[in-house]
Scaffold this motif. Structure first.
Motif, PDB file in Angstrom:
ATOM      1  N   GLU A  23       0.820  -1.213   0.000  1.00  0.00           N
ATOM      2  CA  GLU A  23       0.000   0.000   0.000  1.00  0.00           C
ATOM      3  C   GLU A  23       0.857   1.268   0.000  1.00  0.00           C
ATOM      4  OE1 GLU A  23      -2.948   2.079   3.226  1.00  0.00           O
ATOM      5  OE2 GLU A  23      -3.269  -0.065   2.864  1.00  0.00           O
ATOM      6  N   LEU A  24       2.124   1.149   0.389  1.00  0.00           N
ATOM      7  CA  LEU A  24       2.988   2.319   0.543  1.00  0.00           C
ATOM      8  C   LEU A  24       3.528   2.758  -0.821  1.00  0.00           C
ATOM      9  CD1 LEU A  24       2.761   1.186   3.430  1.00  0.00           C
ATOM     10  CD2 LEU A  24       5.176   1.740   3.753  1.00  0.00           C
ATOM     11  N   PRO A  25       3.146   3.931  -1.300  1.00  0.00           N
ATOM     12  CA  PRO A  25       3.608   4.363  -2.632  1.00  0.00           C
ATOM     13  C   PRO A  25       5.130   4.500  -2.672  1.00  0.00           C
ATOM     14  CG  PRO A  25       1.810   5.751  -1.817  1.00  0.00           C
ATOM     15  CD  PRO A  25       2.258   4.918  -0.667  1.00  0.00           C
ATOM     16  N   GLY A  26       5.730   3.880  -3.678  1.00  0.00           N
ATOM     17  CA  GLY A  26       7.164   4.037  -3.891  1.00  0.00           C
ATOM     18  C   GLY A  26       8.060   3.297  -2.929  1.00  0.00           C
ATOM     19  N   PHE A  27       7.519   2.349  -2.174  1.00  0.00           N
ATOM     20  CA  PHE A  27       8.346   1.676  -1.165  1.00  0.00           C
ATOM     21  C   PHE A  27       9.528   0.940  -1.787  1.00  0.00           C
ATOM     22  CE2 PHE A  27       9.125  -2.165   1.524  1.00  0.00           C
ATOM     23  CZ  PHE A  27       9.754  -1.502   2.561  1.00  0.00           C
ATOM     24  N   GLU A  28       9.360   0.398  -2.971  1.00  0.00           N
ATOM     25  CA  GLU A  28      10.436  -0.349  -3.609  1.00  0.00           C
ATOM     26  C   GLU A  28      11.494   0.555  -4.234  1.00  0.00           C
ATOM     27  OE1 GLU A  28      10.900  -3.569  -3.487  1.00  0.00           O
ATOM     28  OE2 GLU A  28       9.056  -3.902  -2.328  1.00  0.00           O
ATOM     29  N   LEU A 280       5.948   8.589   4.121  1.00  0.00           N
ATOM     30  CA  LEU A 280       5.286   9.840   3.744  1.00  0.00           C
ATOM     31  C   LEU A 280       5.049   9.844   2.247  1.00  0.00           C
ATOM     32  CD1 LEU A 280       6.300  13.399   4.920  1.00  0.00           C
ATOM     33  CD2 LEU A 280       6.157  12.895   2.476  1.00  0.00           C
ATOM     34  N   ALA A 281       3.832  10.193   1.838  1.00  0.00           N
ATOM     35  CA  ALA A 281       3.497  10.313   0.419  1.00  0.00           C
ATOM     36  C   ALA A 281       2.779  11.637   0.199  1.00  0.00           C
ATOM     37  CB  ALA A 281       2.620   9.146  -0.037  1.00  0.00           C
ATOM     38  N   SER A 282       3.308  12.443  -0.709  1.00  0.00           N
ATOM     39  CA  SER A 282       2.715  13.756  -0.983  1.00  0.00           C
ATOM     40  C   SER A 282       3.018  14.146  -2.415  1.00  0.00           C
ATOM     41  CB  SER A 282       3.279  14.810  -0.030  1.00  0.00           C
ATOM     42  OG  SER A 282       2.731  16.085  -0.293  1.00  0.00           O
ATOM     43  N   SER A 283       1.990  14.556  -3.138  1.00  0.00           N
ATOM     44  CA  SER A 283       2.144  15.014  -4.510  1.00  0.00           C
ATOM     45  C   SER A 283       1.535  16.393  -4.634  1.00  0.00           C
ATOM     46  CB  SER A 283       1.450  14.057  -5.486  1.00  0.00           C
ATOM     47  OG  SER A 283       2.036  12.772  -5.431  1.00  0.00           O
ATOM     48  N   GLY A 284       2.298  17.304  -5.198  1.00  0.00           N
ATOM     49  CA  GLY A 284       1.781  18.653  -5.330  1.00  0.00           C
ATOM     50  C   GLY A 284       2.634  19.486  -6.250  1.00  0.00           C
ATOM     51  N   PRO A 285       2.329  20.758  -6.297  1.00  0.00           N
ATOM     52  CA  PRO A 285       3.062  21.633  -7.209  1.00  0.00           C
ATOM     53  C   PRO A 285       4.494  21.916  -6.776  1.00  0.00           C
ATOM     54  CG  PRO A 285       1.534  22.903  -5.859  1.00  0.00           C
ATOM     55  CD  PRO A 285       1.259  21.461  -5.574  1.00  0.00           C
ATOM     56  N   THR A 286       4.809  21.705  -5.486  1.00  0.00           N
ATOM     57  CA  THR A 286       6.141  22.053  -4.989  1.00  0.00           C
ATOM     58  C   THR A 286       7.097  20.875  -5.047  1.00  0.00           C
ATOM     59  OG1 THR A 286       5.187  23.730  -3.521  1.00  0.00           O
ATOM     60  CG2 THR A 286       7.434  23.005  -3.044  1.00  0.00           C
ATOM     61  N   VAL A 287       6.693  19.710  -4.491  1.00  0.00           N
ATOM     62  CA  VAL A 287       7.549  18.522  -4.486  1.00  0.00           C
ATOM     63  C   VAL A 287       6.691  17.278  -4.669  1.00  0.00           C
ATOM     64  CG1 VAL A 287       9.404  19.475  -3.041  1.00  0.00           C
ATOM     65  CG2 VAL A 287       7.421  18.410  -1.961  1.00  0.00           C
ATOM     66  N   GLN A 288       7.337  16.216  -5.153  1.00  0.00           N
ATOM     67  CA  GLN A 288       6.721  14.896  -5.216  1.00  0.00           C
ATOM     68  C   GLN A 288       7.512  14.008  -4.259  1.00  0.00           C
ATOM     69  OE1 GLN A 288       4.004  14.467  -7.348  1.00  0.00           O
ATOM     70  NE2 GLN A 288       4.263  16.638  -7.795  1.00  0.00           N
ATOM     71  N   LEU A 289       6.863  13.496  -3.231  1.00  0.00           N
ATOM     72  CA  LEU A 289       7.567  12.756  -2.187  1.00  0.00           C
ATOM     73  C   LEU A 289       6.904  11.416  -1.922  1.00  0.00           C
ATOM     74  CD1 LEU A 289       8.101  15.632   0.418  1.00  0.00           C
ATOM     75  CD2 LEU A 289       9.857  14.607  -1.042  1.00  0.00           C
ATOM     76  N   SER A 290       7.695  10.355  -1.912  1.00  0.00           N
ATOM     77  CA  SER A 290       7.293   9.035  -1.436  1.00  0.00           C
ATOM     78  C   SER A 290       8.525   8.470  -0.768  1.00  0.00           C
ATOM     79  CB  SER A 290       6.822   8.135  -2.577  1.00  0.00           C
ATOM     80  OG  SER A 290       5.664   8.631  -3.199  1.00  0.00           O
ATOM     81  N   ARG A 291       8.593   8.556   0.561  1.00  0.00           N
ATOM     82  CA  ARG A 291       9.862   8.240   1.201  1.00  0.00           C
ATOM     83  C   ARG A 291       9.718   7.941   2.688  1.00  0.00           C
ATOM     84  NH1 ARG A 291      13.897  13.006   0.998  1.00  0.00           N
ATOM     85  NH2 ARG A 291      13.793  12.421  -1.189  1.00  0.00           N
ATOM     86  N   LEU A 292      10.781   7.332   3.217  1.00  0.00           N
ATOM     87  CA  LEU A 292      10.889   7.063   4.641  1.00  0.00           C
ATOM     88  C   LEU A 292      11.406   8.305   5.356  1.00  0.00           C
ATOM     89  CD1 LEU A 292      10.888   5.011   7.027  1.00  0.00           C
ATOM     90  CD2 LEU A 292      13.260   4.480   6.393  1.00  0.00           C
ATOM     91  N   VAL A 293      10.696   8.701   6.404  1.00  0.00           N
ATOM     92  CA  VAL A 293      11.106   9.827   7.238  1.00  0.00           C
ATOM     93  C   VAL A 293      10.965   9.412   8.697  1.00  0.00           C
ATOM     94  CG1 VAL A 293      10.481  11.581   5.528  1.00  0.00           C
ATOM     95  CG2 VAL A 293       8.774  10.811   7.185  1.00  0.00           C
ATOM     96  N   LEU A 294      11.508  10.217   9.592  1.00  0.00           N
ATOM     97  CA  LEU A 294      11.421   9.950  11.027  1.00  0.00           C
ATOM     98  C   LEU A 294      10.702  11.097  11.717  1.00  0.00           C
ATOM     99  CD1 LEU A 294      12.775   7.417  12.459  1.00  0.00           C
ATOM    100  CD2 LEU A 294      13.627   7.910  10.149  1.00  0.00           C
ATOM    101  N   ALA A 295       9.781  10.754  12.617  1.00  0.00           N
ATOM    102  CA  ALA A 295       9.042  11.763  13.391  1.00  0.00           C
ATOM    103  C   ALA A 295       9.937  12.225  14.539  1.00  0.00           C
ATOM    104  CB  ALA A 295       7.735  11.173  13.918  1.00  0.00           C
ATOM    105  N   GLN A 296      10.540  13.397  14.394  1.00  0.00           N
ATOM    106  CA  GLN A 296      11.565  13.836  15.347  1.00  0.00           C
ATOM    107  C   GLN A 296      11.331  15.229  15.910  1.00  0.00           C
ATOM    108  OE1 GLN A 296      14.950  13.085  12.696  1.00  0.00           O
ATOM    109  NE2 GLN A 296      15.445  11.247  13.863  1.00  0.00           N
ATOM    110  N   ASP A 297      10.212  15.842  15.573  1.00  0.00           N
ATOM    111  CA  ASP A 297      10.004  17.217  16.012  1.00  0.00           C
ATOM    112  C   ASP A 297       8.512  17.502  16.097  1.00  0.00           C
ATOM    113  OD1 ASP A 297      10.793  19.728  16.837  1.00  0.00           O
ATOM    114  OD2 ASP A 297      11.460  20.413  14.856  1.00  0.00           O
TER     115      ASP A 297
END
Length: 337
Positions: A23-28, A280-297
């Motif tokens: 289900e995770l976009p771009g995991f591979e 994290l998966a986000s598509s928009g006019p600024t960036v296209q993101l499908s990636r591993l991130v850490l909740a740190q803040d």
């Protein structure tokens, strides 16, 4: 197939729905090794659920993406983050670490002070507003001798206040220069008011991103002070050294570990615990993101289940991205099995 583990307690603002890795976009496709630095940092202060995994995280820091991916699938369970009403769509914004030229002494264009906390900050609540700090002689007297440095541009100083930390190239009294970091040390306890919102409400702009705000200030220098005072919140700082080891990372987030550009996010702690790896998966006019991130803040404006602030790094390019980033978001928490 065994049932997935129970999601953590203390996440009252969100629903955690078990999900498949597919289900995770771009995991591979993600370059997971880029996220591993952020995970190693989390392991400096790991939450209890993740502490047993930190030995493997350190061992896998030199592994291939395929090995890291296989280990994640074996040891972690994805959960789709939803609001309590079942909505899985949210909002992604960005933040960064401003870079400013500064001087230890006022003058020669360096006339905007950046202050340490006043002595009575914890006694008087709330402390004085931004306008009172700028205009009242008795407040100026309390802040005498507490300026860390002076910068040229009051709008850039406001950006530094909003972001909560920054990098200064400081000219010392002897003429030498050095890099330092200003870290958040407290506020005057007044609510944050968006200057972009003020400009929109006044009918002065249609583009309330930071590039749009900057364009308006350059065209209307006589109204800049009025705009600044629309935000009564004021931030105080502490100075930290910025050595070669620190220079590749951002300031310490609420988890207590340095942030990694492009791989650290701020979240609502009542939705996602600090130290949690998140897809994290986000598509928009600024960036296209499908990636591993850490909740740190976290941040005062980061409220809700599917809500994240993406740390873009430092300097002008990072600020350009962060200033425009406002687009849709989906999140999956990755929790130990």
């Amino acid at each position: 197939m065994p049932a997935p583990p129970a999601p953590p307690s203390g996440v009252a603002k969100s629903r955690w729905v078990p999900a498949a890795w597919s289900e995770l976009p771009g995991f591979e496709d993600d370059a997971l090794h880029e996220a591993w630095n952020a995970w190693l940092r989390s392991c400096e202060r790991p939450p209890p659920a993740f502490a047993p995994l930190c030995g493997d995280v350190r061992r896998l820091s030199i592994a291939s993406d395929a090995e890291q991916r296989a280990w994640m699938v074996e040891r972690l369970q994805p959960y789709r983050i939803e609001a309590q009403d079942g909505s899985g769509e949210g909002l992604l914004t960005g933040y960064f670490e401003p870079y400013l030229e500064a001087s230890r002494q006022p003058g020669a264009g360096f006339n905007v002070p950046l202050y340490r906390p006043p002595a009575d900050l914890g006694v008087r609540k709330p402390w004085y507003t931004r306008q009172q700090i700028d205009t009242l002689p008795e407040v100026q007297a309390q802040l005498a001798g507490r300026a860390i440095a002076w910068v040229r541009d009051p709008v850039q100083a406001l950006v530094l206040h909003i972001q909560g930390s920054g990098r200064l190239r400081v000219r010392e009294a002897d003429g030498s220069t050095r890099m330092v970091r200003l870290a958040y040390a407290g506020t005057n306890d007044h609510p944050y008011k968006s200057v972009g919102r003020w400009l929109l409400d006044q009918g002065l702009v249609r583009d309330a991103t930071w590039p749009g705000i900057s364009a308006w200030t350059q065209a209307n220098p006589h109204r800049v002070q009025e705009m600044l005072w629309a935000n009564p919140r004021y931030v105080f700082f502490r100075e930290e050294p910025l050595d070669a080891l620190d220079a590749g990372f951002g300031p310490r987030g609420a988890q207590g570990v340095p942030l990694t550009p492009g791989r650290s996010i701020a979240v609502d702690r009542a939705s996602i615990p600090y130290g949690t790896p998140v897809w994290l998966a986000s598509s928009g006019p600024t960036v296209q993101l499908s990636r591993l991130v850490l909740a740190q803040d976290t941040g005062s404006a980061i409220v809700g289940a599917v809500r994240a602030d993406y740390f873009t790094g430092w300097g002008e390019q990072a600020g350009e991205i962060a200033g425009r980033l406002k687009q849709g978001l989906r999140l999956w928490a990755l929790w130990p099995k």
